[in-house]
Design a protein around this motif. Structure first.
Motif, PDB file in Angstrom:
ATOM      1  N   GLU A 185      34.668   5.906  18.738  1.00 30.82           N
ATOM      2  CA  GLU A 185      35.522   6.793  17.932  1.00 30.82           C
ATOM      3  C   GLU A 185      34.754   7.309  16.724  1.00 30.82           C
ATOM      4  OE1 GLU A 185      39.363   5.437  16.946  1.00 30.82           O
ATOM      5  OE2 GLU A 185      39.804   4.831  19.013  1.00 30.82           O
ATOM      6  N   VAL A 186      35.326   8.311  16.034  1.00 27.93           N
ATOM      7  CA  VAL A 186      34.703   8.795  14.799  1.00 27.93           C
ATOM      8  C   VAL A 186      35.034   7.785  13.700  1.00 27.93           C
ATOM      9  CG1 VAL A 186      34.697  10.605  13.038  1.00 27.93           C
ATOM     10  CG2 VAL A 186      34.877  11.213  15.463  1.00 27.93           C
ATOM     11  N   ASN A 187      33.989   7.265  13.050  1.00 29.72           N
ATOM     12  CA  ASN A 187      34.188   6.314  11.963  1.00 29.72           C
ATOM     13  C   ASN A 187      33.782   6.997  10.653  1.00 29.72           C
ATOM     14  OD1 ASN A 187      34.526   3.370  13.298  1.00 29.72           O
ATOM     15  ND2 ASN A 187      33.194   4.632  14.558  1.00 29.72           N
ATOM     16  N   ARG A 188      34.511   6.771   9.582  1.00 31.63           N
ATOM     17  CA  ARG A 188      34.193   7.368   8.280  1.00 31.63           C
ATOM     18  C   ARG A 188      33.624   6.291   7.354  1.00 31.63           C
ATOM     19  NH1 ARG A 188      34.229  12.857   9.114  1.00 31.63           N
ATOM     20  NH2 ARG A 188      35.945  13.287  10.525  1.00 31.63           N
ATOM     21  N   VAL A 189      32.567   6.697   6.648  1.00 31.09           N
ATOM     22  CA  VAL A 189      31.863   5.758   5.782  1.00 31.09           C
ATOM     23  C   VAL A 189      32.521   5.732   4.404  1.00 31.09           C
ATOM     24  CG1 VAL A 189      29.650   5.476   4.590  1.00 31.09           C
ATOM     25  CG2 VAL A 189      29.690   6.053   7.023  1.00 31.09           C
ATOM     26  N   ALA A 190      32.710   4.526   3.844  1.00 32.81           N
ATOM     27  CA  ALA A 190      33.265   4.423   2.490  1.00 32.81           C
ATOM     28  C   ALA A 190      32.157   4.576   1.443  1.00 32.81           C
ATOM     29  CB  ALA A 190      33.964   3.081   2.331  1.00 32.81           C
ATOM     30  N   GLU A 191      31.016   3.966   1.713  1.00 32.58           N
ATOM     31  CA  GLU A 191      29.869   4.051   0.785  1.00 32.58           C
ATOM     32  C   GLU A 191      28.596   4.013   1.591  1.00 32.58           C
ATOM     33  OE1 GLU A 191      29.431   1.246  -2.529  1.00 32.58           O
ATOM     34  OE2 GLU A 191      31.625   1.087  -2.444  1.00 32.58           O
ATOM     35  N   ASP A 192      27.566   4.686   1.102  1.00 35.68           N
ATOM     36  CA  ASP A 192      26.282   4.564   1.793  1.00 35.68           C
ATOM     37  C   ASP A 192      25.142   4.574   0.782  1.00 35.68           C
ATOM     38  OD1 ASP A 192      26.975   7.696   1.976  1.00 35.68           O
ATOM     39  OD2 ASP A 192      24.807   7.434   1.908  1.00 35.68           O
ATOM     40  N   VAL A 193      24.045   3.951   1.191  1.00 38.40           N
ATOM     41  CA  VAL A 193      22.863   3.918   0.328  1.00 38.40           C
ATOM     42  C   VAL A 193      21.617   3.948   1.210  1.00 38.40           C
ATOM     43  CG1 VAL A 193      22.841   1.387   0.178  1.00 38.40           C
ATOM     44  CG2 VAL A 193      21.809   2.693  -1.639  1.00 38.40           C
ATOM     45  N   LYS A 194      20.555   4.577   0.687  1.00 34.37           N
ATOM     46  CA  LYS A 194      19.281   4.592   1.434  1.00 34.37           C
ATOM     47  C   LYS A 194      18.278   3.738   0.673  1.00 34.37           C
ATOM     48  CE  LYS A 194      20.171   9.363   2.703  1.00 34.37           C
ATOM     49  NZ  LYS A 194      21.111   9.630   1.569  1.00 34.37           N
ATOM     50  N   LEU A 195      17.653   2.801   1.382  1.00 34.00           N
ATOM     51  CA  LEU A 195      16.689   1.898   0.743  1.00 34.00           C
ATOM     52  C   LEU A 195      15.344   2.002   1.448  1.00 34.00           C
ATOM     53  CD1 LEU A 195      19.014  -1.255   0.568  1.00 34.00           C
ATOM     54  CD2 LEU A 195      18.436   0.284  -1.321  1.00 34.00           C
ATOM     55  N   PRO A 196      14.256   1.805   0.709  1.00 35.51           N
ATOM     56  CA  PRO A 196      12.943   1.786   1.372  1.00 35.51           C
ATOM     57  C   PRO A 196      12.795   0.443   2.077  1.00 35.51           C
ATOM     58  CG  PRO A 196      12.706   1.378  -0.974  1.00 35.51           C
ATOM     59  CD  PRO A 196      14.169   1.553  -0.735  1.00 35.51           C
ATOM     60  N   GLY A 197      12.762   0.435   3.401  1.00 33.03           N
ATOM     61  CA  GLY A 197      12.807  -0.836   4.129  1.00 33.03           C
ATOM     62  C   GLY A 197      11.553  -1.143   4.927  1.00 33.03           C
ATOM     63  N   GLY A 198      11.650  -2.243   5.661  1.00 33.57           N
ATOM     64  CA  GLY A 198      10.504  -2.768   6.412  1.00 33.57           C
ATOM     65  C   GLY A 198      10.163  -4.119   5.805  1.00 33.57           C
ATOM     66  N   LYS A 199       9.780  -5.068   6.673  1.00 36.40           N
ATOM     67  CA  LYS A 199       9.672  -6.453   6.201  1.00 36.40           C
ATOM     68  C   LYS A 199       8.585  -6.650   5.130  1.00 36.40           C
ATOM     69  CE  LYS A 199      11.722  -8.362  10.390  1.00 36.40           C
ATOM     70  NZ  LYS A 199      13.096  -8.439   9.864  1.00 36.40           N
ATOM     71  N   GLY A 200       7.400  -6.075   5.356  1.00 35.73           N
ATOM     72  CA  GLY A 200       6.326  -6.245   4.364  1.00 35.73           C
ATOM     73  C   GLY A 200       6.679  -5.567   3.050  1.00 35.73           C
ATOM     74  N   ILE A 201       7.353  -4.429   3.125  1.00 32.86           N
ATOM     75  CA  ILE A 201       7.780  -3.716   1.914  1.00 32.86           C
ATOM     76  C   ILE A 201       8.729  -4.622   1.106  1.00 32.86           C
ATOM     77  CG2 ILE A 201       9.143  -1.724   1.060  1.00 32.86           C
ATOM     78  CD1 ILE A 201       6.436  -0.907   2.285  1.00 32.86           C
ATOM     79  N   ASN A 202       9.650  -5.267   1.819  1.00 29.02           N
ATOM     80  CA  ASN A 202      10.582  -6.175   1.139  1.00 29.02           C
ATOM     81  C   ASN A 202       9.836  -7.339   0.482  1.00 29.02           C
ATOM     82  OD1 ASN A 202      12.691  -4.588   2.013  1.00 29.02           O
ATOM     83  ND2 ASN A 202      13.177  -5.866   3.789  1.00 29.02           N
TER      84      ASN A 202
END
Ligand SMILES: Nc1ncnc2c1ncn2[C@@H]1O[C@H](COP(=O)(O)OP(=O)(O)OP(=O)(O)O)[C@@H](O)[C@H]1O
Ligand SMILES: O=P(O)(O)OC[C@@]1(O)O[C@H](CO)[C@@H](O)[C@@H]1O
Length: 305
Positions: A24-41
């Motif tokens: 179904e179509v789901n609506r997002v309440a909040e979203d965020v973009k993070l720089p990811g990847g295990k070594g980066i973390n």
């Protein structure tokens, strides 16, 4: 210097929904973009702990530019290899107290791009530690980590590896400083089910017999184990509201490696690793130093062997 290798960095697109309904179509309440990847973390947590590291990896395309923009606010030292294809986007869905992750495959890496990256690896030498963590893009064959481990150990550096399956087993004869399977990954390696802590310690010790110097076994909300040739230690996981499990394992590696490099005390490093892991679990993003310090006070390490 600590180098982190993230062969497959990502933009982590974290979506908060009240409920997720498939089909179904789901609506997002909040979203965020993070720089990811295990070594980066790992590099991000090292920075929180006041330790310098240099993040290496492949970055490409428009998403790669966005990744670098997102990462810039963390002011990490980086030396990325630029590739033609797009850095992946990993989707993390938080809904109804559950986290669902959909991770991309990653970009195509050409032979020239790979060679550029390996030239950076060849510069690493005595006194350095290389942390290799996470998946590798599809074009890079399975011996990618093994080749890096061979180069850096020949040049006198130590390495840490957080990966699973054969890629992990292949590097053991080169004596990784520490490995960090979680208990599910460890059970899968031996195609078994564990009936308690003694079984887990025995499995970790088999990996030490194959060459790992020491092993952390993370067990999410059940804490962690630290196993050496002669001894084994267990620590608790403090209780609090769990906000995010993404990056808890990476945080644990950063806490362990960072403290080990500073103090050369494996048990103190285990405690700090556990503190960083739990602190991230209790944070919206990766943990900050204040949270790590507060959680550290609640970690108890017990020698069990
Ligand atoms: N729910 C939790 N409550 C308290 N501490 C936690 C929780 N989840 C993780 N931790 C801490 O963080 C450590 C690492 O977590 P985990 O075992 O989930 O690693 P992982 O499977 O490598 O995770 P990831 O791949 O998501 O980073 C655990 O050993 C524990 O000390
Ligand atoms: O697909 P991989 O490389 O195995 O894991 C990538 C990833 O899930 O790991 C990190 C958390 O540990 C996230 O930042 C990232 O999205």
């Amino acid at each position: 210097m600590i180098y982190t290798v993230t062969a497959n960095p990502s933009i982590d697109y974290v979506l908060q929904l009240t409920q997720l309904t498939l089909g179904e179509v789901n609506r997002v309440a909040e979203d965020v973009k993070l720089p990811g990847g295990k070594g980066i973390n790992v590099s991000r947590i090292l920075k929180e702990l006041g330790l310098q590291s240099k993040a290496l990896g492949f970055i490409g395309g428009a998403t790669g530019q966005m990744f670098e923009h997102l990462l810039s606010k963390h002011q990490l030292q980086t030396d990325f290899t630029t590739v033609m294809a797009d850095t992946r986007i990993n989707v993390k869905i938080k809904a109804s107290d559950e986290e669902t992750e959909i991770n991309g495959q990653g970009p195509t890496i050409s032979a020239t791009e790979k060679a550029d990256f390996l030239q950076k690896i060849a510069q690493i030498g005595a006194g350095d530690v290389v942390v290799m963590a996470g998946s590798i893009p599809p074009q890079l064959v399975a011996d990618f980590y093994l080749n890096i481990a061979k180069t850096v150990t020949q040049n006198g550096a130590e390495f840490v590896i957080d990966t699973t399956g054969q890629a992990l087993l292949d590097t053991l004869p080169l004596h990784p400083l520490v490995i960090k399977p979680n208990h599910h990954e460890l059970a899968e390696l031996f195609q078994t089910e564990f009936n308690g802590i003694t079984d887990i310690v025995s499995a970790a010790r088999q990996l030490i017999e194959q060459g790992a110097q020491q092993a952390l076994v993370s067990m999410a909300g059940d804490g962690a184990l630290f196993v050496t040739k002669e001894h084994a230690y267990q620590c608790n996981a403090p209780k609090d509201i769990v906000r995010n499990s993404v990056g808890a394992g990476d945080s644990m590696i950063a806490g362990f490696v960072g403290t080990y490099m500073k103090q050369n005390d494996a048990v103190a490093s285990f405690r700090m690793g556990a503190a960083c892991g739990s602190a991230t679990a209790f944070s919206e993003d990766l943990a900050n130093l204040d949270k790590i310090k507060a959680v550290y006070e609640q970690i108890n390490v017990t020698q069990i062997q």
